[in-house]
Design a protein around this motif. Structure first.
Motif, short mmCIF file in Angstrom:
data_model
loop_
_atom_site.label_atom_id
_atom_site.label_comp_id
_atom_site.label_asym_id
_atom_site.label_seq_id
_atom_site.Cartn_x
_atom_site.Cartn_y
_atom_site.Cartn_z
N ASP A 41 0.83 -1.21 0.00
CA ASP A 41 0.00 0.00 0.00
C ASP A 41 0.87 1.25 0.00
OD1 ASP A 41 -2.22 -1.70 0.27
OD2 ASP A 41 -2.13 -1.60 2.45
N ALA A 42 1.88 1.25 0.87
CA ALA A 42 2.76 2.42 0.98
C ALA A 42 3.53 2.66 -0.33
CB ALA A 42 3.74 2.22 2.14
N ASP A 43 3.98 1.56 -0.93
CA ASP A 43 4.69 1.71 -2.21
C ASP A 43 3.76 2.25 -3.29
OD1 ASP A 43 6.99 0.72 -1.09
OD2 ASP A 43 6.71 -1.33 -1.82
N TYR A 44 2.53 1.78 -3.29
CA TYR A 44 1.56 2.22 -4.29
C TYR A 44 1.24 3.71 -4.13
CZ TYR A 44 -2.94 2.52 -6.76
OH TYR A 44 -3.98 2.89 -7.59
N LEU A 45 1.07 4.15 -2.88
CA LEU A 45 0.73 5.54 -2.61
C LEU A 45 1.95 6.47 -2.67
CD1 LEU A 45 -1.72 5.19 0.44
CD2 LEU A 45 -2.33 5.70 -1.93
N GLY A 46 3.12 5.91 -2.39
CA GLY A 46 4.30 6.76 -2.26
C GLY A 46 4.29 7.48 -0.93
N LEU A 47 3.52 6.95 0.03
CA LEU A 47 3.40 7.55 1.36
C LEU A 47 3.46 6.44 2.41
CD1 LEU A 47 0.29 9.86 0.74
CD2 LEU A 47 2.65 10.64 0.92
N ASP A 48 4.13 6.70 3.53
CA ASP A 48 4.05 5.74 4.62
C ASP A 48 2.93 6.15 5.57
OD1 ASP A 48 5.01 7.82 6.24
OD2 ASP A 48 7.07 7.11 6.19
N THR A 49 2.75 5.37 6.63
CA THR A 49 1.64 5.61 7.55
C THR A 49 1.72 7.00 8.18
OG1 THR A 49 1.46 3.24 8.05
CG2 THR A 49 0.48 4.78 9.63
N ALA A 50 2.91 7.39 8.62
CA ALA A 50 3.06 8.70 9.27
C ALA A 50 2.76 9.84 8.31
CB ALA A 50 4.48 8.83 9.83
N GLN A 51 3.21 9.71 7.08
CA GLN A 51 2.96 10.76 6.09
C GLN A 51 1.49 10.88 5.75
OE1 GLN A 51 5.69 9.13 3.18
NE2 GLN A 51 7.13 10.83 3.45
N LEU A 52 0.81 9.73 5.66
CA LEU A 52 -0.63 9.77 5.36
C LEU A 52 -1.41 10.34 6.54
CD1 LEU A 52 -2.88 9.13 3.37
CD2 LEU A 52 -2.97 6.80 4.28
N CYS A 53 -0.95 10.04 7.73
CA CYS A 53 -1.64 10.54 8.93
C CYS A 53 -1.48 12.05 9.06
CB CYS A 53 -1.09 9.85 10.18
SG CYS A 53 -2.05 10.17 11.67
N ALA A 54 -0.43 12.59 8.49
CA ALA A 54 -0.21 14.03 8.57
C ALA A 54 -1.15 14.81 7.66
CB ALA A 54 1.25 14.34 8.20
N ILE A 55 -1.87 14.10 6.80
CA ILE A 55 -2.78 14.75 5.86
C ILE A 55 -4.20 14.79 6.44
CG2 ILE A 55 -3.81 14.60 3.56
CD1 ILE A 55 -1.27 13.08 2.70
N ASN A 56 -4.83 15.93 6.41
CA ASN A 56 -6.23 16.07 6.80
C ASN A 56 -6.52 15.53 8.20
OD1 ASN A 56 -8.91 16.82 6.44
ND2 ASN A 56 -9.46 14.99 5.29
N SER A 57 -5.65 15.87 9.13
CA SER A 57 -5.82 15.49 10.54
C SER A 57 -5.97 13.98 10.72
CB SER A 57 -7.05 16.20 11.14
OG SER A 57 -6.94 17.60 11.02
N CYS A 58 -5.31 13.23 9.89
CA CYS A 58 -5.28 11.75 9.96
C CYS A 58 -6.62 11.10 9.61
CB CYS A 58 -4.84 11.29 11.36
SG CYS A 58 -3.89 9.74 11.34
N ALA A 211 -14.65 14.34 -2.61
CA ALA A 211 -13.94 13.25 -3.29
C ALA A 211 -12.85 13.82 -4.19
CB ALA A 211 -14.93 12.43 -4.10
N ALA A 212 -13.14 14.95 -4.84
CA ALA A 212 -12.13 15.59 -5.70
C ALA A 212 -10.94 16.05 -4.87
CB ALA A 212 -12.75 16.77 -6.44
N GLY A 213 -11.24 16.53 -3.65
CA GLY A 213 -10.16 16.97 -2.78
C GLY A 213 -9.27 15.82 -2.35
N ILE A 214 -9.87 14.65 -2.10
CA ILE A 214 -9.09 13.47 -1.73
C ILE A 214 -8.21 13.04 -2.89
CG2 ILE A 214 -9.26 11.03 -1.07
CD1 ILE A 214 -11.91 11.80 0.33
N ARG A 215 -8.75 13.09 -4.09
CA ARG A 215 -7.96 12.74 -5.28
C ARG A 215 -6.80 13.72 -5.48
NH1 ARG A 215 -13.26 11.40 -7.15
NH2 ARG A 215 -13.40 9.20 -7.76
N VAL A 217 -5.13 15.13 -3.18
CA VAL A 217 -4.08 14.81 -2.21
C VAL A 217 -3.15 13.75 -2.80
CG1 VAL A 217 -3.61 13.72 0.02
CG2 VAL A 217 -5.45 15.40 -0.19
N ASN A 218 -3.77 12.73 -3.37
CA ASN A 218 -3.01 11.64 -4.00
C ASN A 218 -3.99 10.90 -4.91
OD1 ASN A 218 -1.76 9.06 -4.57
ND2 ASN A 218 -0.37 9.43 -2.86
#
Length: 314
Positions: A41-58, A211-215, A217-218
């Motif tokens: 999942d992290a490789d696919y997103l290019g984000l690890d758990t901590a980086q994803l949690c830093a977005i939009n208040s986790c 949904a557009a805003g989520i897209r 982000v990544n």
């Protein structure tokens, strides 16, 4: 029990499949409650758990966590019900149990192929699914010729034990059938929503982002979420199918085996789902209303059946 060696080997493989499903379900729920993202999942997103949690208040990470716990709980319910099917009705050669496993497997395993629609191929999930499918299919093949005749779908016609609807047994069975139908409807609805609009209004409220805003982000976040939703929906639908068939054909007021399987499946399926929603801050009442209703219907049905079985044994 059927004495044929090949039949016994098939039963062993099907029980092994059930154990493997339960193991996978537990691992999925533990990971969903801790790391959430797997390496793929992290490789696919290019984000690890901590980086994803830093977005939009986790909130995005919490949403993934709640979906994945729900998926794991659904698979655990399937594993519990499969174990009962193999240990009781299929062990006795009842065709309805075999066909129930086939139909639910088509939904469960078949849902993985929808990655061609949403675009995210979970390699580890795919590899383990193929291995499990091979073992499961061999088990089904080995047991088919040992089934009682007729081996067609005539078993759908009537339950083995009739009871007035006003009796504790009749009302309990009716409520559980309603609960299983609700599970099937809910599961397929989640699957279809995941493949089409992806998010319901309560999801957008939780995200505090469109949904557009989520897209934005990544662009790979939505396919990952769709993957989780489809698998969660398919697992829920499969559990409902197994429960419905078992209640219709395997339920009697003279034994507790199925009652315990249904109780465990209900508790792990609904309670863990509710806990995951609240633990991740997604406690919208409207969103959780089907979960509350399904839990109440199933628990009430099981309570009535408990009364009926206790009376029979007294």
């Amino acid at each position: 029990m059927i004495a044929d060696r090949r039949y016994r080997a098939g039963l062993a493989l099907l029980m092994l499949s059930s154990v493997a499903l339960m193991f996978a379900a537990v691992v999925a729920m533990v990971l969903a409650a801790t790391t959430v993202l797997l390496p793929d999942d992290a490789d696919y997103l290019g984000l690890d758990t901590a980086q994803l949690c830093a977005i939009n208040s986790c909130r995005i990470l919490h949403f993934l966590s709640h979906d994945r716990v729900a998926f794991g709980s659904g698979i655990a319910a399937v594993a519990i019900l499969y174990s009962w099917l193999v240990a009781a009705p299929l062990r006795a050669g009842h065709p309805w149990a075999w066909w129930t496993m086939v139909a639910s497997a088509v939904v469960g395993f078949g849902s993985f192929l929808t990655f061609a629609i949403y675009g995210y191929l979970d390699v580890w999930h795919g590899v383990t699914s193929v291995i499990l499918l091979i073992v499961f299919s061999i088990g089904l093949w080995l047991t088919f010729h040992g089934l009682q005749r007729p081996r067609d779908l005539s078993w759908l016609r009537r339950p083995p034990e009739s009871a007035p609807l006003r009796s504790a047994f009749g009302m309990g069975r009716a409520l559980l059938l309603v609960g299983s139908l609700g599970g099937i409807a809910t599961g397929f609805s989640i699957l279809l929503i995941g493949l089409t609009i992806v998010f319901v209004p309560q999801d957008i409220t939780f995200f505090q982002q469109s949904a557009a805003g989520i897209r934005s982000v990544n662009p790979r976040l939505v396919p990952l979420i769709v993957h989780d939703r489809v698998e969660f929906g398919a697992g829920t639908a499969a559990a409902g199918m197994i429960a419905g068939a078992a209640i219709w054909k395997g339920l009697s007021n003279s034994g507790r085996g199925l009652w315990w399987a249904l109780l465990l499946a209900t508790l792990i399926g609904y309670v863990s789902n509710i806990v995951a929603h609240f633990a991740n801050g997604y406690s919208d009442t409207v969103h959780l209303l089907p979960v509350y209703a399904g839990f109440l219907i199933n628990v009430t049905g099981l309570a009535l059946l408990h009364v009926a079985i206790s009376r029979r044994r007294a």
